[in-house]
Design an enzyme around this catalytic site. Structure first.
Site, mmCIF file in Angstrom:
data_model
loop_
_atom_site.group_PDB
_atom_site.id
_atom_site.type_symbol
_atom_site.label_atom_id
_atom_site.label_comp_id
_atom_site.label_asym_id
_atom_site.label_seq_id
_atom_site.Cartn_x
_atom_site.Cartn_y
_atom_site.Cartn_z
ATOM 1 N N HIS A 152 -5.793 -0.517 6.341
ATOM 2 C CA HIS A 152 -4.769 -1.215 5.368
ATOM 3 C C HIS A 152 -4.914 -0.970 4.030
ATOM 4 C CE1 HIS A 152 -2.827 -2.950 9.131
ATOM 5 N NE2 HIS A 152 -4.038 -3.311 9.479
ATOM 6 N N ASP B 149 -0.010 0.102 -0.187
ATOM 7 C CA ASP B 149 1.291 -0.056 0.492
ATOM 8 C C ASP B 149 2.692 0.268 -0.238
ATOM 9 O OD1 ASP B 149 -0.179 -0.647 2.556
ATOM 10 O OD2 ASP B 149 0.599 -2.643 3.200
#
Length: 381
Positions: free
Chosen positions: A121, A151
């Protein structure tokens, strides 16, 4: 709009790919999200997109995607390396049938290398980029900056840039290409200045002890009497002098600006001053000045701030929510974000198929075999 006429297929995924698809849609591209057959989607950045629900476990479902790609300009996929290839939807397969296709692959670690197949992540990608090591207060552990750096900045936004570059290059070559957008590389690239500026003395100390990482007394946030905060960034000498003047601090009573060892003492002086008034009171003092002091606003407050309202930083979306507007602003072909609600999964399955050469009989057959899912409100059969 700048991307009007560009057709994008977005394989449904989590935050980075939906953000990339939203950028393309905001600037005029036709974006079709390929969803799994399910009741709901976690995509909260689907404005302007349409949804077709396809069962990729069925060969006929895979064939639907392959057929749609024959006339697409861009395919955006967020899966781990090899997933698309196993379905026969890899770049070699699809670009044989459409050599103008821009095949964008948005992953954490990229398509090759020892970590390419690992899960991860944002925090992992920022850590691997080297950037996380520089984020945080002195004496404390590294602090992850929510999930913005990898992200969205190093991932979705960078991928949208790569797609735009490939589309521009195609105007010369007539050929598509693969865009390998890895969030580790994207986050590292964003941090180029942090690396190159080490040679000019901006980062002589440990994390949290330097000019731009909250080490300096003049580059930090300070609490106000009502529990809110003001952000101070008075780096240059003339701005620092203005800061002292407006805080009503005698320059002789505070350590010299660049006396690194005395920054903590100066911070205490600033903190006591800022704690003496409310945020609103300090805004009256600093608004319109060159002291480089601004309020720390919540997103709700930011949407209603006079400056942001004047330049359209936020707009009201189709669901009545104030949300960030597309950026940058283009003078002749500006973005025009859709005001329609978020699409339901499979809402446009029927219309997308019919528009792409499938007959009504084809659509009925695909639906009956479970290859696609139709929403009753979108079905024309």
């Amino acid at each position: 709009m700048a991307l009007r006429g560009v057709k994008v297929l977005e394989m449904a995924g989590l935050a980075p790919a939906p953000f990339c698809g939203m950028i393309l849609a905001d600037f005029g591209a036709t974006v079709i999200r390929v969803d799994r057959p399910q009741d709901h989607s976690l995509d909260t950045m689907a404005r302007g997109k349409r949804s077709i629900a396809v069962n990729l476990k069925e060969k006929s479902g895979v064939d639907v995607v392959r057929r749609l790609c024959k006339t697409a300009d861009v395919l955006l996929e967020p899966y781990r390396p090899g997933v698309m290839e196993k379905m026969g939807l890899g770049p070699k397969d699809l670009m044989k049938e459409n050599d103008r296709l821009i095949y964008a692959r948005l992953t954490g670690f990229g398509q090759t290398g020892p970590f390419s197949s690992m899960a991860g992540h944002d925090i992992n990608y920022v850590a691997m980029s080297g950037m996380l090591s520089m984020l945080g207060r002195h004496g404390e552990k590294p602090t992850a900056p929510i999930n913005l750096l990898a992200d969205f900045a190093g991932g979705g936004m960078t991928c949208a840039l790569g797609i735009s570059l490939a589309l521009f290059e195609r105007t010369r070559s007539g050929k598509g290409q693969v865009v390998d957008s890895a969030m580790v590389q994207g986050a590292a690239y964003l941090g180029t200045f942090l690396k190159t500026s080490q040679s000019i003395g901006l980062w002589p100390g440990e994390r949290g002890c330097n000019v731009l990482d909250t080490g300096a007394s003049f580059y930090d946030t300070f609490a106000t009497s009502d529990g809110k905060y003001m952000a101070v960034g008075a780096i240059e000498g003339q701005f620092y002098r203005e800061l002292l003047r407006l805080l009503e601090i005698d320059p002789e009573s505070v350590p010299p600006q660049m006396s690194l060892d005395e920054w903590p003492q100066a911070k205490d002086i600033f903190a006591k001053k800022f704690a003496s008034r409310t945020q609103a009171e300090w805004c009256k003092v600093f608004d319109g000045t060159d002291a480089c002091v601004t309020p720390v606003l919540s997103m709700e407050e930011a949407a209603e701030h006079p400056h942001n309202k004047a330049v359209g930083t936020y707009f009201t979306d189709g669901e009545g929510e104030r949300t960030p507007a597309p950026a940058p602003l283009l003078s002749r072909s500006p973005a025009n974000p859709a005001l329609s609600r978020q699409p339901m999964v499979g809402e446009h399955s029927c219309s997308v198929l019919l528009e792409n050469g499938f007959s009504e009989e084809d659509v009925a057959r695909l639906a009956s075999t479970g290859a696609v899912m139709l929403r009753q409100e979108s079905s024309k059969l």
